[in-house]
Design a protein around this motif. Structure first.
Motif, mmCIF file in Angstrom:
data_model
loop_
_atom_site.group_PDB
_atom_site.id
_atom_site.type_symbol
_atom_site.label_atom_id
_atom_site.label_comp_id
_atom_site.label_asym_id
_atom_site.label_seq_id
_atom_site.Cartn_x
_atom_site.Cartn_y
_atom_site.Cartn_z
ATOM 1 N N TYR A 15 138.407 14.916 92.481
ATOM 2 C CA TYR A 15 137.126 14.541 93.065
ATOM 3 C C TYR A 15 137.059 14.902 94.547
ATOM 4 C CZ TYR A 15 135.727 12.062 88.839
ATOM 5 O OH TYR A 15 135.361 11.754 87.546
ATOM 6 N N ALA A 16 138.200 14.824 95.228
ATOM 7 C CA ALA A 16 138.235 15.249 96.628
ATOM 8 C C ALA A 16 137.952 16.745 96.729
ATOM 9 C CB ALA A 16 139.594 14.923 97.244
ATOM 10 N N PHE A 17 138.556 17.523 95.814
ATOM 11 C CA PHE A 17 138.293 18.964 95.763
ATOM 12 C C PHE A 17 136.814 19.224 95.491
ATOM 13 C CE2 PHE A 17 137.587 22.524 92.807
ATOM 14 C CZ PHE A 17 137.910 23.595 93.633
ATOM 15 N N MET A 18 136.247 18.479 94.549
ATOM 16 C CA MET A 18 134.826 18.639 94.215
ATOM 17 C C MET A 18 133.943 18.323 95.426
ATOM 18 S SD MET A 18 132.599 16.473 91.415
ATOM 19 C CE MET A 18 132.518 15.005 92.467
ATOM 20 N N ASN A 19 134.253 17.226 96.101
ATOM 21 C CA ASN A 19 133.449 16.790 97.235
ATOM 22 C C ASN A 19 133.474 17.816 98.357
ATOM 23 O OD1 ASN A 19 131.814 15.000 98.611
ATOM 24 N ND2 ASN A 19 133.497 13.818 99.433
ATOM 25 N N VAL A 20 134.687 18.253 98.705
ATOM 26 C CA VAL A 20 134.830 19.241 99.778
ATOM 27 C C VAL A 20 134.242 20.582 99.362
ATOM 28 C CG1 VAL A 20 136.486 20.549 101.162
ATOM 29 C CG2 VAL A 20 136.850 18.102 100.774
ATOM 30 N N GLY A 21 134.478 20.974 98.100
ATOM 31 C CA GLY A 21 133.975 22.258 97.604
ATOM 32 C C GLY A 21 132.465 22.352 97.638
ATOM 33 N N THR A 22 131.789 21.313 97.162
ATOM 34 C CA THR A 22 130.320 21.338 97.145
ATOM 35 C C THR A 22 129.744 21.320 98.557
ATOM 36 O OG1 THR A 22 130.335 18.920 96.839
ATOM 37 C CG2 THR A 22 130.099 20.283 94.869
ATOM 38 N N LYS A 23 130.360 20.529 99.449
ATOM 39 C CA LYS A 23 129.887 20.488 100.837
ATOM 40 C C LYS A 23 130.097 21.840 101.522
ATOM 41 C CE LYS A 23 130.616 15.532 101.576
ATOM 42 N NZ LYS A 23 129.220 15.176 101.863
ATOM 43 N N LEU A 24 131.226 22.475 101.220
ATOM 44 C CA LEU A 24 131.527 23.765 101.837
ATOM 45 C C LEU A 24 130.546 24.838 101.355
ATOM 46 C CD1 LEU A 24 133.466 25.202 103.746
ATOM 47 C CD2 LEU A 24 134.928 25.712 101.785
ATOM 48 N N ILE A 25 130.221 24.824 100.063
ATOM 49 C CA ILE A 25 129.256 25.784 99.514
ATOM 50 C C ILE A 25 127.881 25.578 100.165
ATOM 51 C CG2 ILE A 25 128.019 26.526 97.444
ATOM 52 C CD1 ILE A 25 130.582 25.718 95.871
ATOM 53 N N ALA A 26 127.496 24.304 100.269
ATOM 54 C CA ALA A 26 126.200 23.993 100.888
ATOM 55 C C ALA A 26 126.170 24.453 102.338
ATOM 56 C CB ALA A 26 125.934 22.487 100.802
ATOM 57 N N PHE A 27 127.296 24.285 103.040
ATOM 58 C CA PHE A 27 127.354 24.705 104.440
ATOM 59 C C PHE A 27 127.293 26.225 104.565
ATOM 60 C CE2 PHE A 27 129.857 26.019 108.166
ATOM 61 C CZ PHE A 27 129.071 25.459 109.150
ATOM 62 N N ILE A 28 127.958 26.923 103.660
ATOM 63 C CA ILE A 28 127.948 28.392 103.694
ATOM 64 C C ILE A 28 126.536 28.927 103.471
ATOM 65 C CG2 ILE A 28 128.733 30.446 102.435
ATOM 66 C CD1 ILE A 28 131.392 28.966 101.969
ATOM 67 N N MET A 29 125.736 28.189 102.696
ATOM 68 C CA MET A 29 124.372 28.629 102.440
ATOM 69 C C MET A 29 123.489 28.562 103.687
ATOM 70 S SD MET A 29 124.057 29.867 99.520
ATOM 71 C CE MET A 29 122.277 30.072 99.616
ATOM 72 N N LEU A 30 123.830 27.683 104.620
ATOM 73 C CA LEU A 30 122.991 27.522 105.814
ATOM 74 C C LEU A 30 122.867 28.810 106.618
ATOM 75 C CD1 LEU A 30 121.296 25.786 107.687
ATOM 76 C CD2 LEU A 30 123.408 24.950 108.746
ATOM 77 N N PRO A 31 123.986 29.496 106.950
ATOM 78 C CA PRO A 31 123.830 30.777 107.668
ATOM 79 C C PRO A 31 123.017 31.806 106.887
ATOM 80 C CG PRO A 31 126.105 30.012 107.781
ATOM 81 C CD PRO A 31 125.397 29.128 106.798
#
Length: 474
Positions: A15-31
């Motif tokens: 779940y930690a991997f899922m949480n960090v992974g989804t947040k990281l993907i969302a952040f990458i989409m911002l640029p």
């Protein structure tokens, strides 16, 4: 026993991997969004997302916590199924009502929220995404309750990846507009629903059981005020800002908030582990001394992190987008607020030890009211900075209230004055860094802000304070 502990550890890591992974993907989409959209266009998608988050709150309406309680409260498989179907029915009925309202008043909502009646169709796409996401969220919740951890993690991360890929594909190869982002989301959630078709057919059955719905809502409704207060604090700023200024400012502020949320990549792991960790120490000797060390240590690390954000943000925005460059100056202060949103959980051990969680609802209820008032007062004079100041002050009020209430219930030997001095010193250093960056002074002057903060840390003698407490306790 060992097998249960092993599963807990494995599930927590996933779940930690899922949480960090989804947040990281969302952040990458911002640029990516910043590459294809202008600030005003990003302001529209940001407000639409905030509006949708409010609708999500209305759809869930506390039934997630209620379902968690009743699902594990009964051993009867059929009753478990009835609870899930009843929650699914309730949520989809709310979605249907919202859809009707938006279909009838789409132009009015578009003019009121997005300041352009011609964008009414965006609400139609958004409600389609929301309806499918509602189904996905409940199915994944039940799978999590049944310990299908890997499937939950895979589907959650897959959904975010699909949204990122399809949104980029539509932006790059179809049309660089907001429509592409929403259609990318719609296609993505539809594919995930199809992948979950088997459990979907099991839970989608209409079930209007008055007794079950009464039980669920009786449990859920008292939780609503706290959730509403959180939504107001996090989202009201953007709506008020756009109302007083323009969609351009809304887009700049929205981009800054997204960058500030990057700090949750570092705090989410601690946040997930903190509650069971702290509860396990409830009745152990010298736990208060350990909590004191953690209070100071986490605050110090967070303060240093905020200074680092302030220092590097201009270079990051310069690399990404000239159109959004001005957003860099707000990110560090907003990161401080994001940190406070995490830190209140750390300093509230007494509240959770004694089950006095209503205190948190009171704190954020007060903060929500203060936040709205300060936004209305500050924004006409200070624009985005007014919104940032209102956001920060409201959280400072909430966290101060929570700290003192928690201390009365379970005393941790820390100095509120010392913690306040440390945090305020970090804010002063951040403001100094931003002033240097904005005034065109040499960036070497930023070193003075860092040196000043380090001097404050040394003068506060946190290390000496902790050693003295430790020796006294022993």
């Amino acid at each position: 026993m060992f097998a249960q502990i092993k599963r807990l550890g494995a599930d927590s890591l996933l779940y930690a991997f899922m949480n960090v992974g989804t947040k990281l993907i969302a952040f990458i989409m911002l640029p990516i969004y910043m590459t294809f959209l202008l600030p005003a266009e990003y302001g529209v998608i940001d407000l639409l997302d905030r509006f949708t988050s409010m609708l999500t709150f209305l759809i869930i309406f506390g039934t997630d916590s209620a379902l968690a309680f009743y699902y594990f409260d009964t051993k009867d498989k059929q009753k478990k199924l009835d609870y899930v179907r009843s929650v699914m029915t309730f949520r989809l009925v709310i979605v249907f009502i919202i859809a009707i309202v938006l279909l009838l008043g789409g132009n009015w909502f578009a003019q009121l929220i997005l300041e352009d009646a011609s964008l009414y169709y965006l609400f139609y796409i958004a409600i389609g995404v929301l309806a499918l996401d509602t189904v996905i969220a409940l199915i994944l919740t039940v799978l999590r309750y049944d310990f299908f951890t890997k499937k939950v993690v895979i589907m959650t991360v897959l959904k975010m990846l699909l949204i990122a890929l399809f949104s980029y594909a539509f932006l790059a190869f179809v049309t660089p507009t907001i429509d592409s982002i929403l259609y990318g989301r719609l296609v993505s959630v539809l594919l995930v629903v199809l992948l979950l078709i088997k459990p979907l057919m099991k839970y989608i059955k209409f079930n209007f059981n008055k007794q079950i719905l009464k039980e669920i809502l009786a449990y859920a409704v008292p939780l609503v005020p706290a959730s509403l207060a959180f939504w107001v604090i996090v989202n009201a700023n953007s709506f008020i800002l756009v109302a007083y200024t323009s969609m351009h400012e809304g887009g700049i502020y929205g981009a800054a908030v997204k960058f500030a949320s990057l700090i949750t990549l570092l705090t989410s792991g601690v946040q997930m582990a903190w509650r069971p960790f702290s509860m396990s120490l409830k009745d152990k000797k010298d736990s208060a001394t350990l909590f004191a060390k953690l209070y100071y240590g986490i605050l110090l690390v967070g303060s240093i992190g905020i200074l680092m954000v302030a220092t590097i943000m201009p270079w990051i925005f310069k690399l990404l987008s000239n159109d959004f460059y001005e957003a860099y100056q707000y990110v560090a202060i907003l990161s401080a607020v994001t940190f406070l949103n995490f830190f209140y959980m750390i300093i509230s051990v007494g509240i959770f030890f004694t089950k006095q969680t209503k205190i948190i609802s009171y704190a954020f209820g007060i903060a929500a009211v203060v936040n709205i008032i300060l936004n209305i007062v500050f924004i006409p004079f200070y624009s985005i900075w007014g919104s940032v100041a209102a956001y920060l002050i409201s959280y400072l009020i909430a966290i101060t209230y929570i700290f003192f209430k928690s201390q009365k219930l379970y005393h941790v030997p820390v100095s509120f004055g010392k913690m306040t001095f440390l945090f305020m010193s970090s804010l002063l250093a951040v403001i100094s860094i931003i002033y240097i960056q904005e005034s065109g002074l040499s960036n070497w002057n930023i070193a003075y802000a860092w040196i000043g903060f380090i001097v404050v840390v040394l003068l506060s003698r946190i290390d000496k304070d902790l050693l003295r407490k430790k020796s006294a306790a022993s």
